[in-house]
Design an enzyme around this catalytic site. Sequence first.
Site: not given
Length: 253
Positions: A148, A161
């Site tokens: 990501s 995250y």
Amino acid sequence: MSYDNLAGRTAIVTGAASGMGAATARLLAAHGARVALLARRTDRLDDLAAKITADGGQALAVTTDVTAPASVRAAAARVRETFGGADLVVNAAGVMLPNPVAAGRSDEWARMIDTNLSGALHVIDAFRADLAAAGAAHRPADLVNISSIGAHLSFPDYAVYGATKAALTHLSEILRTEFGPLGVRVTNIEPGLTGTELGDHIDNVSLAAQLDGMHAAIPALTSEDVADLIAFTVTRPARVNLRQLIVLPTAQS
């Protein structure tokens, strides 16, 4: 675009029950790859496998918990019995649970680490011998990890995250030094804002609304956009390794 040289390959796709995983599985199968669908939601996998088969493709639904090494090893054994050794592995399983670190959500921390990082490692470990065998036979061999942009950009309240995705990005970089000499390509893909189910699991109302606002303001990538990038990546000539790809919506800075 035609990806006809996918024909005859055996692909493992984790997180295949939805989002990028499901879109990738559909696209690879549409171009002739045998696709093993790995995820926890059996009903979703069975539905996807049925659709792929109805469209003339080959798919095997294998209910798998990537956080459990024994489950992943059992899945690998079943794939080998059905399709033979894998030469393409896509780590698309992931979970995003933002909250301030001060909230002390150790349950969320563990879930993200177990899925986004440890889960990817379990899958890599279960199929690395298959990939190495394909490389040794001078056949295409690919490991694709879906990270990501959170791996290197700072988003408040997404610390854990982002940390798991940064670890996956760095893991991919180091694995290239180990797998490259074996003829195995390693690609790390970092998508920006993408329309998937990731946001559905957020229990922080404020952060969920913030994400919804981003989707309202920015035309997001689709899962199919990311799948197309994966298919393009793994169909380059064997000498070409697209090592790291960042893909953003045009309107996302």
